[in-house]
Every structure is written in structure tokens, then in C-alpha cells.
Motif scaffolding. Structure first.
Motif, PDB file in Angstrom:
ATOM      1  N   GLY A 253     -35.852 -19.194 -65.206  1.00  0.00           N
ATOM      2  CA  GLY A 253     -34.388 -19.064 -64.751  1.00  0.00           C
ATOM      3  C   GLY A 253     -33.609 -19.364 -66.055  1.00  0.00           C
ATOM      4  N   ASP A 254     -32.126 -18.903 -65.950  1.00  0.00           N
ATOM      5  CA  ASP A 254     -31.411 -19.297 -67.039  1.00  0.00           C
ATOM      6  C   ASP A 254     -30.829 -20.758 -66.910  1.00  0.00           C
ATOM      7  OD1 ASP A 254     -31.578 -16.564 -67.734  1.00  0.00           O
ATOM      8  OD2 ASP A 254     -29.708 -16.117 -66.497  1.00  0.00           O
ATOM      9  N   ASP A 255     -30.717 -21.250 -68.180  1.00  0.00           N
ATOM     10  CA  ASP A 255     -30.136 -22.609 -68.332  1.00  0.00           C
ATOM     11  C   ASP A 255     -30.702 -23.576 -67.301  1.00  0.00           C
ATOM     12  OD1 ASP A 255     -28.247 -21.695 -69.997  1.00  0.00           O
ATOM     13  OD2 ASP A 255     -26.873 -21.267 -68.539  1.00  0.00           O
ATOM     14  N   LEU A 256     -32.126 -23.815 -67.667  1.00  0.00           N
ATOM     15  CA  LEU A 256     -32.971 -24.643 -67.097  1.00  0.00           C
ATOM     16  C   LEU A 256     -32.651 -26.092 -67.276  1.00  0.00           C
ATOM     17  CD1 LEU A 256     -36.670 -23.171 -66.547  1.00  0.00           C
ATOM     18  CD2 LEU A 256     -35.081 -23.370 -65.026  1.00  0.00           C
ATOM     19  N   PRO A 257     -32.355 -26.951 -66.421  1.00  0.00           N
ATOM     20  CA  PRO A 257     -32.166 -28.351 -66.882  1.00  0.00           C
ATOM     21  C   PRO A 257     -33.401 -29.065 -67.193  1.00  0.00           C
ATOM     22  CG  PRO A 257     -31.924 -28.128 -64.412  1.00  0.00           C
ATOM     23  CD  PRO A 257     -32.077 -26.714 -64.969  1.00  0.00           C
ATOM     24  N   PRO A 258     -33.349 -30.204 -67.958  1.00  0.00           N
ATOM     25  CA  PRO A 258     -34.503 -31.179 -68.243  1.00  0.00           C
ATOM     26  C   PRO A 258     -35.082 -31.706 -66.975  1.00  0.00           C
ATOM     27  CG  PRO A 258     -32.667 -32.070 -68.775  1.00  0.00           C
ATOM     28  CD  PRO A 258     -32.073 -30.586 -68.608  1.00  0.00           C
TER      29      PRO A 258
ATOM     30  N   ARG B 244     -44.472 -35.617 -69.726  1.00  0.00           N
ATOM     31  CA  ARG B 244     -44.638 -34.409 -70.288  1.00  0.00           C
ATOM     32  C   ARG B 244     -46.286 -34.029 -70.341  1.00  0.00           C
ATOM     33  NH1 ARG B 244     -42.367 -30.698 -74.071  1.00  0.00           N
ATOM     34  NH2 ARG B 244     -43.614 -29.648 -75.483  1.00  0.00           N
ATOM     35  N   LEU B 245     -47.060 -34.830 -70.728  1.00  0.00           N
ATOM     36  CA  LEU B 245     -48.499 -34.573 -70.603  1.00  0.00           C
ATOM     37  C   LEU B 245     -48.946 -34.217 -69.373  1.00  0.00           C
ATOM     38  CD1 LEU B 245     -50.168 -37.201 -73.080  1.00  0.00           C
ATOM     39  CD2 LEU B 245     -49.524 -34.830 -73.584  1.00  0.00           C
ATOM     40  N   GLN B 246     -48.558 -34.991 -68.355  1.00  0.00           N
ATOM     41  CA  GLN B 246     -48.860 -34.553 -66.840  1.00  0.00           C
ATOM     42  C   GLN B 246     -48.230 -33.109 -66.299  1.00  0.00           C
ATOM     43  OE1 GLN B 246     -48.420 -38.072 -64.567  1.00  0.00           O
ATOM     44  NE2 GLN B 246     -49.667 -39.325 -65.554  1.00  0.00           N
ATOM     45  N   ILE B 247     -47.228 -32.983 -66.645  1.00  0.00           N
ATOM     46  CA  ILE B 247     -46.628 -31.752 -66.115  1.00  0.00           C
ATOM     47  C   ILE B 247     -47.291 -30.593 -66.846  1.00  0.00           C
ATOM     48  CG2 ILE B 247     -44.512 -30.169 -66.158  1.00  0.00           C
ATOM     49  CD1 ILE B 247     -44.427 -32.667 -64.265  1.00  0.00           C
TER      50      ILE B 247
ATOM     51  N   ILE C 260     -37.814 -33.798 -70.181  1.00  0.00           N
ATOM     52  CA  ILE C 260     -38.682 -32.659 -70.426  1.00  0.00           C
ATOM     53  C   ILE C 260     -37.964 -31.446 -70.516  1.00  0.00           C
ATOM     54  CG2 ILE C 260     -40.908 -31.315 -70.089  1.00  0.00           C
ATOM     55  CD1 ILE C 260     -41.715 -33.939 -68.561  1.00  0.00           C
ATOM     56  N   ALA C 261     -37.858 -30.687 -71.581  1.00  0.00           N
ATOM     57  CA  ALA C 261     -37.336 -29.373 -71.875  1.00  0.00           C
ATOM     58  C   ALA C 261     -38.448 -28.313 -71.404  1.00  0.00           C
ATOM     59  CB  ALA C 261     -36.901 -29.170 -73.247  1.00  0.00           C
TER      60      ALA C 261
END
Length: 430
Positions: free
Chosen positions: A290-295, A300-303, A261-262
Motif C-alpha cells: 500500500g501507499d505511504d505505509l506507516p512504521p 525487526r528480526l521477529q517480524i 520498523i519501516a
């Protein structure tokens, strides 16, 4: 020969003779006749050697239970001490043997002592110290053994036939979790029924009023009642939707999500919908990424549902016009922290541990008036648990509330990691 066998033998031979004659008359070959005779002889042999079904089965040799020496064998003691549940062997009202779980639960001092010192329960003590021998196992439910909230099923099984000093095998089964689950299930059904009954009663009441030709004929009254009917119907639909969401999340709780998830894109989508649905409060949403958030590795739906529930709660319980702050940043190389903060009245400390319980509300009347179902934070908790994350709620009276969620980052695969795995896989076994 067993009576009846001679009759069976003569009948069998007659059948064989008739069958062979019939085969010869119809012109069957000698090879077919030979096969028929061989098969018939084998069946006759098996019939003569099988036991007569009318005869009673031989009596089983019962073990010598007049002696209880087997109770003192090392194998029996190994079985007792190998069980994970608390087990005791009682003789003459005293504890003769106890395994490690029993000693941990009841105390190291119980060996050789009166069983009433170990188990202080009237019904259990009466049964374990009774002079009358037991003929069948007995089950006794005990509450408060160990800790006040623990519940146990004590199963007493008689060993041997020594009537003077009968030995009893006592097995304690912890049923605390089972009773807690049953109680939670009962509370859930009762709460769900209550939450559905309240709007349903309002809907039925207003429908009856609208059916009245005098009250229902007034356009202004009808419009006001229909507006209330719509609100209550939407509340019922939201409650059903939340119940279905909770059920789906629990069904998948043991299945670790694997989607990448991006987070910046997901947060932008959820906040855009929230700004549109929350009206004036939607304009108070502020995000800080924040900068450069990692995936993130997750669903995806639950988040998205998790973030939507937290923002909606902040909009309901924060002061009108105060900011709703959404912050997301990487904590370390493994986790991402998502925080949603509001500036409101805050939550009393004694309510914080129960906020994630289903249908729990700090202020029931206010929550219902704002359209809450009492399941928002329960859904958040189950989503966090499924993602192997962590949920933290902090609140200061008069200042506001901050809900923090830690979510695992997606695993990073580098060339060095792959080479290391290849080297490890090809290394000789030690």
C-alpha cells in the motif's frame, strides 16, 4: 530466687572482683575500672532476670475449641465469602455455608442440601459424609466438576472438635491450567524427541553403511548417501534453530517491543532472501504494498522471521508455478494488515484450529519430505502475540490458503497531542 541463680550470682561477683584487681595491678585508670564495674553489673542484672533455659517454656493457652461458636461469628463468614475460590462449610453432611464462587460452580440450590447433591464424586462424598471425625486435612483430586475438562483439588479441613456434627471447611482449587501446562510440556518433549530421533536414526544408519568397505567403496553410492546425510543434518539444525527461536520469543512475550520498523524496506529485504533461497518457487513471489505505509512498532528480526515463515509455507504447499502473493496495507489508523496467499490444495476446516500448535501437521509425511519442522506457524503465533496483534488463517479446498496478520502501527506524536498532555498535567486535581 530460682535454683541455680545464687550460684550464678556468686560466680559473677567473683569474676568482677578478680577483673577489677587485675586492672588495678596493671595500672589501669579509675575511669576504665569504673566502666568495667558498670558493664559487669548490667550484665549480672540481665542474667538474673532472664528465664532459665533449663526450665520448660510456659504452656501456651489453647483456645476453647470445645465450643464451635466462633464459626458463626460474622468475621468467619466474611472470610469465607471474601475468598475468590469456591469454599463451603459442611456440617452433618449438609452444606451450611457457601460463597459466591461455590454457588456459581455448583448451583444456588446447594445451601442446606445434602453435600452429595452438590459434589457428585464418590471419594469426596464418602469423606464429607463420614461419621468418623477428621483429625487432619485431606486432599482429593476431582475431574469433571463444573465442566468435563476441569480438574480440581478439594482440600477438606476439620473445624472444631464436635464429634457428633463436625464441621468441615471445603476449599476447591482449580488446577485445570496447571495440568494443561504439564500435559503440553510433556507433549512438547515427546514431539521434540521424536522429531530429532527420526533424522538422527537415518544419519546413523547411513554412516554404518558407509563404514562397510563394500557399500562405502562405491563412489556413486557414497555420493548419494552423503547427500542424504547432509539433508538430514540440515533438517536437524533447522529444528534446533526453530526451537531456540521459539524459546527466545516466549522469554520476551511479556516485553512489548518498541522499535520503529519501516515495512517497505523490511519486506524488500525478506523477499529478496526468499527469492534466492526458494529456487524456482522464488520467482513466483509477488508483492503488493500500500501507499505511504506507516512504521510498525515491533521487533525487526521477529517480524522478518514471521514473513519468512509464511512465504516458505506458501512455497511448500502451493502448486508449483502458482503465485505467492504478499500484500501489506494500512487497515485503519492503528493497524497494518500483512497477508500471504498461495494457490494450492487448501487445508480441511477441521485442521485450521490446530495449525499453530507445536509440531502439528496436516500431512506429516509430506511436511517432513518438504523439510518442515512443524514449528513455523507456532513461531508466527507467538510473534503475533508478543506484538499484541492478531492472526487469522482462511483456506478453501482446491483454491488455496491466506494467512493474515494484524500488527500495531507506531504511535504518532503530534504537537497537538503534546500540548493536550501538558494542559492535562497542569490541570488542578478535582
Amino acid at each position: 530466687m530460682i535454683p541455680g541463680k545464687s550460684l550464678q550470682l556468686s560466680t559473677a561477683l567473683t569474676v568482677i572482683a578478680v577483673s577489677v584487681g587485675a586492672m588495678l595491678m596493671v595500672g589501669a585508670g579509675l575511669d576504665v575500672v569504673a566502666i568495667l564495674i558498670a558493664t559487669a553489673l548490667v550484665l549480672t542484672f540481665l542474667m538474673l532476670h532472664q528465664e532459665d533455659e533449663r526450665l520448660p517454656p510456659p504452656a501456651l493457652q489453647a483456645p476453647d475449641t470445645e465450643s464451635d461458636d466462633y464459626l458463626d461469628l460474622p468475621a468467619f463468614r466474611q472470610i469465607v465469602h471474601g475468598l475468590n475460590a469456591p469454599v463451603l462449610v459442611i456440617a452433618g453432611g449438609r452444606v451450611m455455608t457457601a460463597n459466591a464462587p461455590a454457588l456459581k460452580l455448583l448451583g444456588q440450590h446447594i445451601l442446606g442440601e445434602d453435600v452429595r447433591i452438590a459434589i457428585r464424586h464418590p471419594a469426596a462424598a464418602e469423606r464429607l459424609t463420614s461419621a468418623e471425625p477428621m483429625d487432619a486435612p485431606v486432599k482429593i483430586d476431582i475431574i469433571g466438576l463444573g465442566t468435563r475438562a476441569q480438574r480440581w483439588a478439594m482440600r477438606i479441613i476439620p473445624l472444631g472438635r464436635d464429634t457428633e456434627q463436625q464441621r468441615l471447611f471445603v476449599y476447591l482449587e482449580d488446577e485445570t491450567d496447571m495440568h494443561a501446562a504439564e500435559r503440553a510440556r510433556g507433549d512438547f518433549v515427546a514431539n521434540a524427541s521424536h522429531e530429532l530421533r527420526t533424522p538422527l536414526a537415518a544419519i546413523l544408519g547411513f554412516i554404518e553403511t558407509l563404514q562397510d568397505p563394500h557399500a562405502g567403496g562405491d563412489a556413486q553410492t557414497r555420493g548419494r548417501f552423503l547427500s542424504i546425510l547432509e539433508s538430514e543434518a540440515r533438517r536437524m539444525r533447522q529444528l534446533v534453530d526453530d526451537l531456540m527461536s521459539l524459546s527466545r520469543i516466549e522469554a520476551d512475550k511479556h516485553r512489548l517491543p518498541t522499535e520503529l520498523i519501516a515495512m517497505p524496506e523490511l519486506i524488500a529485504e525478506v523477499l529478496a532472501v526468499s527469492r534466492q533461497n526458494l529456487g524456482e518457487r522464488g520467482g513466483d513471489i509477488v508483492s503488493a504494498l500500500g501507499d505511504d505505509l506507516p512504521p510498525v512498532q515491533g521487533d525487526r528480526l521477529q517480524i522478518g522471521q514471521l514473513l519468512h515463515n509464511l512465504v516458505s509455507n506458501s512455497a511448500k504447499y502451493g502448486r508449483p508455478g502458482s503465485p505467492i502473493t504478499v500484500q501489506v496495507r494500512a487497515v485503519d489508523s492503528a493497524m497494518i494488515r500483512l497477508e500471504v496467499s498461495d494457490e494450492g490444495e487448501g487445508i480441511p476446516p477441521d485442521h485450521l484450529p490446530r495449525l499453530t500448535e507445536r509440531f502439528y501437521r496436516v500431512d506429516s509425511g509430506r511436511s517432513r519430505a518438504l523439510g518442515g519442522t512443524g514449528l513455523g506457524l507456532a513461531i508466527v503465533k507467538h510473534i503475533v502475540e508478543r506484538h499484541r496483534g492478531r492472526l487469522d488463517i482462511k483456506s478453501s479446498m482446491g483454491k488455496g490458503t491466506t494467512v493474515s496478520v494484524l500488527l500495531p502501527q507506531a504511535e504518532k506524536k503530534t504537537e497537538a497531542t503534546e500540548v493536550t498532555h501538558e494542559i492535562d498535567a497542569s490541570a488542578p486535581l478535582s
